[in-house]
Design a protein around this motif. Structure first.
Motif, PDB file in Angstrom:
ATOM      1  N   LEU A   1      -8.932 -39.238   5.923  1.00 43.05           N
ATOM      2  CA  LEU A   1      -7.892 -39.932   5.165  1.00 43.05           C
ATOM      3  C   LEU A   1      -7.021 -40.760   6.103  1.00 43.05           C
ATOM      4  O   LEU A   1      -6.949 -40.514   7.316  1.00 43.05           O
ATOM      5  CB  LEU A   1      -7.033 -38.926   4.404  1.00 43.05           C
ATOM      6  CG  LEU A   1      -7.741 -37.996   3.416  1.00 43.05           C
ATOM      7  CD1 LEU A   1      -6.729 -37.015   2.821  1.00 43.05           C
ATOM      8  CD2 LEU A   1      -8.427 -38.781   2.317  1.00 43.05           C
ATOM      9  N   SER A   2      -6.309 -41.717   5.528  1.00 44.64           N
ATOM     10  CA  SER A   2      -5.349 -42.485   6.314  1.00 44.64           C
ATOM     11  C   SER A   2      -4.160 -41.597   6.649  1.00 44.64           C
ATOM     12  O   SER A   2      -3.913 -40.592   5.970  1.00 44.64           O
ATOM     13  CB  SER A   2      -4.880 -43.708   5.515  1.00 44.64           C
ATOM     14  OG  SER A   2      -4.106 -43.282   4.395  1.00 44.64           O
ATOM     15  N   PRO A   3      -3.403 -41.948   7.690  1.00 43.37           N
ATOM     16  CA  PRO A   3      -2.260 -41.112   8.064  1.00 43.37           C
ATOM     17  C   PRO A   3      -1.279 -40.901   6.916  1.00 43.37           C
ATOM     18  O   PRO A   3      -0.755 -39.800   6.732  1.00 43.37           O
ATOM     19  CB  PRO A   3      -1.613 -41.892   9.215  1.00 43.37           C
ATOM     20  CG  PRO A   3      -2.750 -42.660   9.814  1.00 43.37           C
ATOM     21  CD  PRO A   3      -3.634 -43.038   8.662  1.00 43.37           C
ATOM     22  N   ARG A   4      -1.020 -41.949   6.116  1.00 44.99           N
ATOM     23  CA  ARG A   4      -0.071 -41.791   5.016  1.00 44.99           C
ATOM     24  C   ARG A   4      -0.639 -40.906   3.913  1.00 44.99           C
ATOM     25  O   ARG A   4       0.055 -40.061   3.368  1.00 44.99           O
ATOM     26  CB  ARG A   4       0.304 -43.172   4.452  1.00 44.99           C
ATOM     27  CG  ARG A   4       1.416 -43.091   3.426  1.00 44.99           C
ATOM     28  CD  ARG A   4       2.070 -44.421   3.148  1.00 44.99           C
ATOM     29  NE  ARG A   4       1.132 -45.392   2.586  1.00 44.99           N
ATOM     30  CZ  ARG A   4       1.494 -46.599   2.126  1.00 44.99           C
ATOM     31  NH1 ARG A   4       2.770 -46.966   2.184  1.00 44.99           N
ATOM     32  NH2 ARG A   4       0.608 -47.441   1.641  1.00 44.99           N
ATOM     33  N   GLU A   5      -1.945 -41.098   3.600  1.00 47.90           N
ATOM     34  CA  GLU A   5      -2.574 -40.256   2.583  1.00 47.90           C
ATOM     35  C   GLU A   5      -2.586 -38.788   3.023  1.00 47.90           C
ATOM     36  O   GLU A   5      -2.309 -37.885   2.235  1.00 47.90           O
ATOM     37  CB  GLU A   5      -3.994 -40.740   2.306  1.00 47.90           C
ATOM     38  CG  GLU A   5      -4.077 -42.066   1.599  1.00 47.90           C
ATOM     39  CD  GLU A   5      -5.490 -42.571   1.504  1.00 47.90           C
ATOM     40  OE1 GLU A   5      -5.773 -43.420   0.630  1.00 47.90           O
ATOM     41  OE2 GLU A   5      -6.345 -42.120   2.312  1.00 47.90           O
ATOM     42  N   ARG A   6      -2.921 -38.588   4.297  1.00 49.55           N
ATOM     43  CA  ARG A   6      -2.967 -37.220   4.818  1.00 49.55           C
ATOM     44  C   ARG A   6      -1.577 -36.594   4.812  1.00 49.55           C
ATOM     45  O   ARG A   6      -1.396 -35.422   4.488  1.00 49.55           O
ATOM     46  CB  ARG A   6      -3.550 -37.220   6.231  1.00 49.55           C
ATOM     47  CG  ARG A   6      -3.787 -35.820   6.797  1.00 49.55           C
ATOM     48  CD  ARG A   6      -4.666 -35.850   8.036  1.00 49.55           C
ATOM     49  NE  ARG A   6      -4.133 -36.693   9.090  1.00 49.55           N
ATOM     50  CZ  ARG A   6      -4.646 -37.864   9.468  1.00 49.55           C
ATOM     51  NH1 ARG A   6      -5.725 -38.342   8.853  1.00 49.55           N
ATOM     52  NH2 ARG A   6      -4.102 -38.575  10.437  1.00 49.55           N
ATOM     53  N   GLY A   7      -0.564 -37.361   5.157  1.00 42.82           N
ATOM     54  CA  GLY A   7       0.797 -36.842   5.164  1.00 42.82           C
ATOM     55  C   GLY A   7       1.270 -36.466   3.772  1.00 42.82           C
ATOM     56  O   GLY A   7       1.880 -35.404   3.580  1.00 42.82           O
ATOM     57  N   ILE A   8       0.994 -37.320   2.785  1.00 41.51           N
ATOM     58  CA  ILE A   8       1.406 -37.031   1.406  1.00 41.51           C
ATOM     59  C   ILE A   8       0.685 -35.800   0.879  1.00 41.51           C
ATOM     60  O   ILE A   8       1.296 -34.904   0.266  1.00 41.51           O
ATOM     61  CB  ILE A   8       1.129 -38.259   0.506  1.00 41.51           C
ATOM     62  CG1 ILE A   8       2.084 -39.407   0.858  1.00 41.51           C
ATOM     63  CG2 ILE A   8       1.275 -37.890  -0.969  1.00 41.51           C
ATOM     64  CD1 ILE A   8       1.798 -40.699   0.121  1.00 41.51           C
ATOM     65  N   LEU A   9      -0.616 -35.734   1.112  1.00 43.62           N
ATOM     66  CA  LEU A   9      -1.392 -34.603   0.592  1.00 43.62           C
ATOM     67  C   LEU A   9      -0.977 -33.290   1.259  1.00 43.62           C
ATOM     68  O   LEU A   9      -0.884 -32.250   0.597  1.00 43.62           O
ATOM     69  CB  LEU A   9      -2.885 -34.864   0.819  1.00 43.62           C
ATOM     70  CG  LEU A   9      -3.837 -34.117  -0.120  1.00 43.62           C
ATOM     71  CD1 LEU A   9      -3.563 -34.492  -1.560  1.00 43.62           C
ATOM     72  CD2 LEU A   9      -5.285 -34.431   0.234  1.00 43.62           C
ATOM     73  N   SER A  10      -0.727 -33.347   2.551  1.00 42.25           N
ATOM     74  CA  SER A  10      -0.342 -32.129   3.272  1.00 42.25           C
ATOM     75  C   SER A  10       1.000 -31.608   2.788  1.00 42.25           C
ATOM     76  O   SER A  10       1.169 -30.409   2.561  1.00 42.25           O
ATOM     77  CB  SER A  10      -0.287 -32.406   4.780  1.00 42.25           C
ATOM     78  OG  SER A  10      -1.564 -32.775   5.267  1.00 42.25           O
ATOM     79  N   LYS A  11       1.974 -32.510   2.620  1.00 45.03           N
ATOM     80  CA  LYS A  11       3.307 -32.073   2.221  1.00 45.03           C
ATOM     81  C   LYS A  11       3.411 -31.792   0.727  1.00 45.03           C
ATOM     82  O   LYS A  11       4.293 -31.062   0.298  1.00 45.03           O
ATOM     83  CB  LYS A  11       4.328 -33.138   2.614  1.00 45.03           C
ATOM     84  CG  LYS A  11       4.443 -33.303   4.125  1.00 45.03           C
ATOM     85  CD  LYS A  11       5.466 -34.356   4.505  1.00 45.03           C
ATOM     86  CE  LYS A  11       5.554 -34.500   6.028  1.00 45.03           C
ATOM     87  NZ  LYS A  11       6.569 -35.507   6.427  1.00 45.03           N
TER      88      LYS A  11
END
Length: 287
Positions: A224-234
């Motif tokens: 995933l892109s960094p922003r997608e990964r950040g949103i999904l993780s949080k």
């Protein structure tokens, strides 16, 4: 009980009692002067009390010799704490200590399961059989009648439910799990115990499967892109997931845009995970 023990008990029972004056004199010499001979004479004279009280508790299935030993401990405690100036007979004072130590020993050893802990339970433990025999007679049935429970509860000033509970405890005995079911079978009681816990093989399989799923998830998140990964993780991978508004402020985008990125990230994640498994059921843990 061995012949030597019987001979020893007979010797003790033939020891003469002390007079009141002799008791007080021996007790004073021991307390004020530490005279060991006086202590020995005082204790030996009343060892017959230990034997007599131990005989009252012989029906609890414990060795008579052990009861006598515990009673002797109580007798020694009585001698150590006796106060001659109170002018009370030592024999009267010692009886309480002897009975107390014996009862404590019985409660600790009658069963591997702690039977009585409260004063009411102890009172029932040592009086229930006697009162039941007096109320219902020698031919009482195994189950205590309701009338009998009520009378015993009233006499001992306890709840009828406690009488019923103690009656059930006293009617049973400890049984080893290795005891055979019957004479005609080699099976043991433990063979019929149901263990609902997973066996070692299932635990290993489940542990390895969980490790494999964790590895797949980590690899899919890396795609995933960094922003997608950040949103999904949080949003999905935290115990207290962040709200859309919180993520929108963090990434400087609208609330709706966060929702869209989350849905896109989830779609990518599912597709990536499906490529790594042979069966979709491998992604789930059985309940």
């Amino acid at each position: 009980m061995t012949k030597s023990n019987v001979k020893f008990i007979n010797t003790l029972m033939n020891e003469p009692f002390l007079t009141r004056e002799q008791e007080l004199e021996l007790a004073r010499r021991w307390r004020e002067m530490g005279d060991q001979r006086s202590l020995h004479a005082l204790v030996r004279a009343y060892m017959r009390l230990v034997v007599s009280i131990a005989a009252r508790f012989r029906n609890y299935g414990l060795p008579m010799s052990d009861l006598i030993q515990e009673g002797n401990v109580g007798l020694m405690l009585a001698a150590a704490r006796f106060e001659p100036e109170r002018e009370v007979r030592f024999s009267t004072y010692a009886v309480w200590w002897i009975r107390c130590t014996m009862q404590d020993y019985i409660l600790r050893n009658w069963s591997i399961v702690r039977t009585s802990t409260t004063p009411s339970q102890k009172l029932l433990f040592f009086n229930l059989r006697r009162l039941r025999a007096r109320i219902e007679g020698a031919w009482a049935t195994e189950e205590l009648s309701e009338e009998g429970r009520t009378k015993i509860a009233a006499e001992l000033k306890v709840k009828p439910s406690l009488v019923e509970e103690m009656g059930l405890k006293l009617s049973k005995s400890d049984t080893s799990l290795n005891a055979p079911i019957n004479d005609a079978s080699d099976g043991e009681l433990q063979d019929f115990l149901v263990d609902n816990q997973p066996n070692p093989e299932d635990i290993v399989i489940a542990t390895r499967a969980a490790e494999r799923r964790s590895q797949w998830l980590a690899e899919a998140l890396d795609e995933l892109s960094p922003r997608e990964r950040g949103i999904l993780s949080k949003r999905r991978l935290c115990e207290d997931g962040a709200t859309l508004d919180e993520l929108g402020r963090e990434f400087h985008i609208t609330r709706e845009r966060v929702r869209q990125l989350e849905q896109r990230a989830m779609k990518k994640l599912r597709e990536s995970m499906r490529k790594r498994v042979e069966q979709h059921t491998d992604l789930f843990v059985e309940a």
